[in-house]
Scaffold this active site. Structure first.
Site, PDB file in Angstrom:
ATOM      1  N   ASN A   1      40.315   7.803 -73.553  1.00 41.16           N
ATOM      2  CA  ASN A   1      41.464   8.664 -73.886  1.00 41.16           C
ATOM      3  C   ASN A   1      41.180  10.134 -73.572  1.00 41.16           C
ATOM      4  O   ASN A   1      41.948  11.007 -73.946  1.00 41.16           O
ATOM      5  CB  ASN A   1      41.834   8.500 -75.368  1.00 41.16           C
TER       6      ASN A   1
ATOM      7  N   HIS B   1      38.527  11.890 -74.641  1.00 39.08           N
ATOM      8  CA  HIS B   1      37.771  12.653 -75.644  1.00 39.08           C
ATOM      9  C   HIS B   1      36.395  13.053 -75.121  1.00 39.08           C
ATOM     10  O   HIS B   1      35.824  12.406 -74.259  1.00 39.08           O
ATOM     11  CB  HIS B   1      37.678  11.902 -76.993  1.00 39.08           C
TER      12      HIS B   1
ATOM     13  N   ASP C   1      27.162  14.234 -81.685  1.00 37.74           N
ATOM     14  CA  ASP C   1      27.968  13.656 -82.754  1.00 37.74           C
ATOM     15  C   ASP C   1      27.254  12.501 -83.448  1.00 37.74           C
ATOM     16  O   ASP C   1      26.208  12.016 -82.996  1.00 37.74           O
ATOM     17  CB  ASP C   1      29.336  13.196 -82.213  1.00 37.74           C
TER      18      ASP C   1
HETATM   19  C1  F6R Z   1      28.960   9.892 -77.488  1.00 40.91           C
HETATM   20  C2  F6R Z   1      30.233  10.568 -77.400  1.00 40.91           C
HETATM   21  C3  F6R Z   1      31.431   9.942 -76.771  1.00 40.91           C
HETATM   22  C4  F6R Z   1      31.108   9.123 -75.530  1.00 40.91           C
HETATM   23  C5  F6R Z   1      32.392   8.509 -74.944  1.00 40.91           C
HETATM   24  C6  F6R Z   1      32.088   7.615 -73.770  1.00 40.91           C
HETATM   25  O1  F6R Z   1      27.983  10.708 -78.104  1.00 40.91           O
HETATM   26  O2  F6R Z   1      30.331  11.661 -77.858  1.00 40.91           O
HETATM   27  O3  F6R Z   1      32.357  10.962 -76.459  1.00 40.91           O
HETATM   28  O4  F6R Z   1      30.508   9.956 -74.579  1.00 40.91           O
HETATM   29  O5  F6R Z   1      33.048   7.785 -75.933  1.00 40.91           O
HETATM   30  O6  F6R Z   1      31.369   6.506 -74.219  1.00 40.91           O
HETATM   31  P1  F6R Z   1      30.770   5.432 -73.195  1.00 40.91           P
HETATM   32  O7  F6R Z   1      29.674   6.120 -72.470  1.00 40.91           O
HETATM   33  O8  F6R Z   1      30.254   4.319 -74.076  1.00 40.91           O
HETATM   34  O9  F6R Z   1      31.877   5.036 -72.304  1.00 40.91           O
END
Ligand code: F6R
Length: 238
Positions: free
Chosen positions: A134, A136, A67
Site C-alpha cells: 500500500n 507504506h 519499527d
Molecule cells: C519493516 C517495515 C515495512 C516493510 C514493508 C515491506 O521494518 O518497516 O515497511 O519494509 O512492509 O515488507 P516486505 O519486505 O516483507 O515486503
C-alpha cells in the site's frame, strides 16, 4: 532519486551489500537505520558473509531499527527484535543497536527516548527501507497527514493482512506498531529502498510516475536529496 535496476533478488541484495561495504569503509562509525520484512533478508545474508570474510566490520557502527510491533514481547518469534537478532544483529558486531521496545509500558516515552538516542548518535547516515504493497514506509501508513517523530500507530488492514503470513492461525497478531516518522526518515542523510517481486508492481508504478501521491507515503521520498532505489525486474514488470 536514483534507480538501480537489477535482474533478480540476488543481484538486488548483492548491489545493496556493496553499498554498505563502501559506506563502512569510508565511515566506519556510520549510523545505520535498518528495516525488517522479507525484502532485506538477502542483503543481511550477504552482509553476514562479508563480515565473516573480513570484508566489512561494524564494530564502530550503530544501528536503529525503523519499527516494531506494539505490544509484542522481545522474544516473540515474530517480533522485529527476534527477526533482527536471528538474521543480522546476532551474527555481526555492531557497537550498539536499538530497536523500538514493543514491551514498553509507556510507548510515548519509549518513542521520545528512541528519538533522543538517534540524535545523540549524530543522526542516521543511511536508512534502509522496504515498501508495503500500500506504499507504506516503516509503518507510516497511507494518510492525509504524516507524523514526524517516532510514534505509536495503528496498522492498516492491508498491512495486517500482508503480515498475517508470519503468524500462526489463531495467534494474536499486533494491530499497532512503534515506527519512525517522516521527520526521522527525512533527517536521514541517505535513504536506500529495496524493492523486489511482482506483488510490488502496482505500487511501484505509482511510486515511479514522477508524482507525489499523499496516499502513497513512499512517493514523498522523491523530495529527499539522496534517495536511491534498488529494484529487481519482477517488481518493475519489464
Ligand atoms: C519493516 C517495515 C515495512 C516493510 C514493508 C515491506 O521494518 O518497516 O515497511 O519494509 O512492509 O515488507 P516486505 O519486505 O516483507 O515486503
Amino acid at each position: 532519486m536514483i534507480i538501480i535496476r537489477c535482474e533478480d533478488y540476488d543481484e538486488m541484495s548483492c548491489t545493496a551489500a556493496e553499498y554498505y561495504v563502501e559506506l563502512l569503509q569510508k565511515k566506519p562509525n556510520s549510523v545505520l537505520g535498518l528495516a525488517t520484512g522479507s525484502t532485506p533478508l538477502g542483503l543481511y545474508e550477504k552482509l553476514v558473509e562479508a563480515y565473516e570474510d573480513g570484508v566489512i566490520d561494524f564494530s564502530q557502527a550503530r544501528s536503529f531499527n525503523l519499527d516494531e510491533y506494539y505490544p509484542i514481547e522481545k522474544n516473540h518469534p515474530q517480533s522485529y527484535h527476534s527477526y533482527m537478532y536471528e538474521n543480522f544483529l546476532g551474527k555481526v558486531n555492531f557497537q550498539e543497536s536499538q530497536i523500538p521496545n514493543g514491551e514498553a509500558a509507556d510507548p510515548e516515552n519509549e518513542c521520545i527516548e528512541f528519538d533522543k538516542a538517534i540524535n545523540l548518535a549524530g543522526g542516521i547516515d543511511l536508512l534502509l527501507l522496504g515498501i508495503g504493497t500500500n506504499g507504506h514506509i516503516g509503518f507510516n501508513e497511507p494518510s492525509i497527514s504524516y507524523t514526524l517523530a517516532t510514534h505509536l500507530t495503528e496498522l492498516a488492514e492491508s498491512t495486517i493482512e500482508a503480515n498475517s503470513r508470519f503468524f500462526a492461525d489463531g495467534e494474536l497478531q499486533p494491530r499497532a506498531a512503534l515506527t519512525m516518522g517522516f521527520g526521522n526518515i527525512f533527517a536521514s542523510k541517505s535513504i536506500l529502498m529495496l524493492i523486489s517481486g511482482a506483488s510490488k508492481r502496482p505500487i511501484v508504478q505509482r511510486l515511479l510516475d514522477d508524482k507525489i501521491h499523499t496516499d502513497v507515503p513512499a512517493s514523498l521520498l522523491s523530495l529527499h536529496p539522496d534517495f536511491t532505489i534498488i529494484i529487481d525486474r519482477e517488481a518493475l514488470g519489464d
